[in-house]
Scaffold this motif. Structure first.
Motif, PDB file in Angstrom:
ATOM      1  N   MET A  82       0.837  -1.196   0.000  1.00  0.00           N
ATOM      2  CA  MET A  82       0.000   0.000   0.000  1.00  0.00           C
ATOM      3  C   MET A  82       0.878   1.254   0.000  1.00  0.00           C
ATOM      4  O   MET A  82       1.928   1.278   0.644  1.00  0.00           O
ATOM      5  CB  MET A  82      -0.918   0.004   1.220  1.00  0.00           C
ATOM      6  CG  MET A  82      -1.925  -1.130   1.234  1.00  0.00           C
ATOM      7  SD  MET A  82      -2.922  -1.168   2.746  1.00  0.00           S
ATOM      8  CE  MET A  82      -3.813   0.395   2.592  1.00  0.00           C
ATOM      9  N   PRO A  83       0.460   2.306  -0.723  1.00  0.00           N
ATOM     10  CA  PRO A  83       1.253   3.533  -0.719  1.00  0.00           C
ATOM     11  C   PRO A  83       1.309   4.166   0.667  1.00  0.00           C
ATOM     12  O   PRO A  83       0.337   4.126   1.410  1.00  0.00           O
ATOM     13  CB  PRO A  83       0.524   4.438  -1.722  1.00  0.00           C
ATOM     14  CG  PRO A  83      -0.784   3.795  -1.995  1.00  0.00           C
ATOM     15  CD  PRO A  83      -0.713   2.383  -1.584  1.00  0.00           C
ATOM     16  N   VAL A  84       2.427   4.739   0.986  1.00  0.00           N
ATOM     17  CA  VAL A  84       2.712   5.438   2.250  1.00  0.00           C
ATOM     18  C   VAL A  84       2.715   4.463   3.431  1.00  0.00           C
ATOM     19  O   VAL A  84       3.736   4.294   4.106  1.00  0.00           O
ATOM     20  CB  VAL A  84       1.736   6.611   2.524  1.00  0.00           C
ATOM     21  CG1 VAL A  84       2.182   7.368   3.779  1.00  0.00           C
ATOM     22  CG2 VAL A  84       1.660   7.550   1.330  1.00  0.00           C
ATOM     23  N   ILE A  85       1.586   3.802   3.704  1.00  0.00           N
ATOM     24  CA  ILE A  85       1.519   2.886   4.845  1.00  0.00           C
ATOM     25  C   ILE A  85       2.570   1.781   4.704  1.00  0.00           C
ATOM     26  O   ILE A  85       3.275   1.453   5.659  1.00  0.00           O
ATOM     27  CB  ILE A  85       0.113   2.265   4.950  1.00  0.00           C
ATOM     28  CG1 ILE A  85      -0.909   3.330   5.338  1.00  0.00           C
ATOM     29  CG2 ILE A  85       0.104   1.147   5.987  1.00  0.00           C
ATOM     30  CD1 ILE A  85      -2.328   2.808   5.414  1.00  0.00           C
ATOM     31  N   GLY A  86       2.670   1.205   3.516  1.00  0.00           N
ATOM     32  CA  GLY A  86       3.619   0.121   3.303  1.00  0.00           C
ATOM     33  C   GLY A  86       5.056   0.544   3.500  1.00  0.00           C
ATOM     34  O   GLY A  86       5.853  -0.163   4.135  1.00  0.00           O
ATOM     35  N   GLN A  87       5.407   1.712   2.962  1.00  0.00           N
ATOM     36  CA  GLN A  87       6.780   2.192   3.086  1.00  0.00           C
ATOM     37  C   GLN A  87       7.143   2.467   4.548  1.00  0.00           C
ATOM     38  O   GLN A  87       8.239   2.109   5.012  1.00  0.00           O
ATOM     39  CB  GLN A  87       6.977   3.476   2.258  1.00  0.00           C
ATOM     40  CG  GLN A  87       7.036   3.248   0.755  1.00  0.00           C
ATOM     41  CD  GLN A  87       5.677   2.947   0.144  1.00  0.00           C
ATOM     42  OE1 GLN A  87       4.653   3.302   0.721  1.00  0.00           O
ATOM     43  NE2 GLN A  87       5.662   2.305  -1.006  1.00  0.00           N
ATOM     44  N   TYR A  88       6.217   3.054   5.279  1.00  0.00           N
ATOM     45  CA  TYR A  88       6.507   3.356   6.681  1.00  0.00           C
ATOM     46  C   TYR A  88       6.493   2.095   7.540  1.00  0.00           C
ATOM     47  O   TYR A  88       7.229   2.008   8.529  1.00  0.00           O
ATOM     48  CB  TYR A  88       5.544   4.420   7.200  1.00  0.00           C
ATOM     49  CG  TYR A  88       6.046   5.817   6.913  1.00  0.00           C
ATOM     50  CD1 TYR A  88       6.883   6.466   7.810  1.00  0.00           C
ATOM     51  CD2 TYR A  88       5.719   6.469   5.732  1.00  0.00           C
ATOM     52  CE1 TYR A  88       7.378   7.727   7.551  1.00  0.00           C
ATOM     53  CE2 TYR A  88       6.205   7.737   5.449  1.00  0.00           C
ATOM     54  CZ  TYR A  88       7.035   8.362   6.358  1.00  0.00           C
ATOM     55  OH  TYR A  88       7.536   9.611   6.097  1.00  0.00           O
ATOM     56  N   ALA A  89       5.683   1.117   7.180  1.00  0.00           N
ATOM     57  CA  ALA A  89       5.703  -0.155   7.911  1.00  0.00           C
ATOM     58  C   ALA A  89       7.078  -0.805   7.809  1.00  0.00           C
ATOM     59  O   ALA A  89       7.608  -1.349   8.784  1.00  0.00           O
ATOM     60  CB  ALA A  89       4.627  -1.082   7.362  1.00  0.00           C
ATOM     61  N   ARG A  90       7.669  -0.748   6.622  1.00  0.00           N
ATOM     62  CA  ARG A  90       9.025  -1.294   6.444  1.00  0.00           C
ATOM     63  C   ARG A  90      10.034  -0.521   7.287  1.00  0.00           C
ATOM     64  O   ARG A  90      10.913  -1.111   7.929  1.00  0.00           O
ATOM     65  CB  ARG A  90       9.425  -1.234   4.978  1.00  0.00           C
ATOM     66  CG  ARG A  90       8.641  -2.166   4.055  1.00  0.00           C
ATOM     67  CD  ARG A  90       9.119  -2.018   2.622  1.00  0.00           C
ATOM     68  NE  ARG A  90       8.275  -2.729   1.687  1.00  0.00           N
ATOM     69  CZ  ARG A  90       8.377  -4.017   1.387  1.00  0.00           C
ATOM     70  NH1 ARG A  90       9.323  -4.733   1.976  1.00  0.00           N
ATOM     71  NH2 ARG A  90       7.576  -4.578   0.509  1.00  0.00           N
ATOM     72  N   LEU A  91       9.934   0.797   7.270  1.00  0.00           N
ATOM     73  CA  LEU A  91      10.882   1.621   8.017  1.00  0.00           C
ATOM     74  C   LEU A  91      10.790   1.374   9.523  1.00  0.00           C
ATOM     75  O   LEU A  91      11.792   1.459  10.237  1.00  0.00           O
ATOM     76  CB  LEU A  91      10.635   3.104   7.710  1.00  0.00           C
ATOM     77  CG  LEU A  91      10.977   3.557   6.278  1.00  0.00           C
ATOM     78  CD1 LEU A  91      10.456   4.970   6.034  1.00  0.00           C
ATOM     79  CD2 LEU A  91      12.470   3.487   6.028  1.00  0.00           C
TER      80      LEU A  91
END
Length: 251
Positions: A106-115
């Motif tokens: 998912m955009p934004v949510i996915g990237q921050y979940a990884r971080l």
């Protein structure tokens, strides 16, 4: 039932949620890319924004009860809507989630979940998903953080009973950490689907911790007893009796 005015306010509230996710995500991105502290600050900023706007736009006041753990712990929570995700994360100093793998795309949510170091689970792999979840949780470099799992594995409508999944029990055994159960009533104001938003006091409550050392079955039984009893009490306090809904589901 919502009045026409409440429906309009709920629509406006829902419309602003997603653009603000992108705006806040982009504002924090230069810091978040290089630091978990930045990623965590971004996610807390978004959670606090949603809780603040929920208060004055649709009349949902968010309240945290009990004592969130400051050190390493397993957080096993009931899950009724997107709001309890935000409230639990905002209340914990270094929380991260066990989450389904699809969210990472998912955009934004996915990237921050990884971080943040969230642990992704491929539910299609069944038994293998549990092993992978434990491996990823143990291998994480997050120190003294709080690992959050929704013990029933999905959002559950208020008053409906759903089984507690084995994943929470496996993590409890393997990580050998204190487990803090969390009860919620937020689905009464913010249902799992649709844009309905009803005024009221949305509560998450950190309950009495369960210390490590119990057998898996004993732990899961105790966890379910505490979370269900706590959540039912919060829902009754908000004016909803879960018993008729449970009877209807059983029938």
């Amino acid at each position: 039932m919502m009045t026409p005015l409440q429906r309009l306010r709920a629509m406006l509230f829902s419309v602003q949620m997603y653009p603000m996710m992108l705006v806040i995500g982009l504002l924090y991105a230069p810091w978040a890319i290089f630091s978990k502290h930045g990623a965590r600050a971004c996610c807390k900023a978004y959670a606090n924004w949603i809780m603040w706007t929920a208060g004055w736009m649709v009349g949902i006041r968010c309240e945290v009860r009990g004592t969130p753990p400051a050190g390493g712990a397993l957080i096993a929570a009931k899950h009724q809507s997107f709001l309890d995700i935000l409230m639990i994360f905002a209340a914990l100093p270094t929380g991260r989630f066990i989450m389904k793998k699809e969210i990472l795309r998912m955009p934004v949510i996915g990237q921050y979940a990884r971080l943040l170091g969230c642990v992704a689970v491929d539910r299609a792999k069944r038994g293998g998903a549990i092993d992978k979840m434990v491996q990823d949780a143990e291998a994480s470099d997050e120190e003294a953080g709080q690992l959050i799992i929704f013990a029933q594995g999905t959002r559950v409508v208020p008053g409906v009973k759903a089984p507690y999944k084995v994943g929470a029990g496996v993590l409890y055994e393997q990580l050998n950490q204190t487990c803090v159960p969390v009860a919620v009533n937020v689905g009464l104001m913010w249902p799992r689907k649709g844009i309905t938003r009803l005024p009221g006091v949305a509560v998450i409550e950190f309950l009495e911790p369960i210390e490590p050392g119990l057998e898996r079955k004993e732990f899961l039984n105790l966890l379910e007893q505490r979370v269900e009893a706590g959540s039912d009490a919060l829902m009754r306090e908000a004016g909803f009796d879960p018993a008729p809904a449970v009877a209807k589901q059983a029938g």
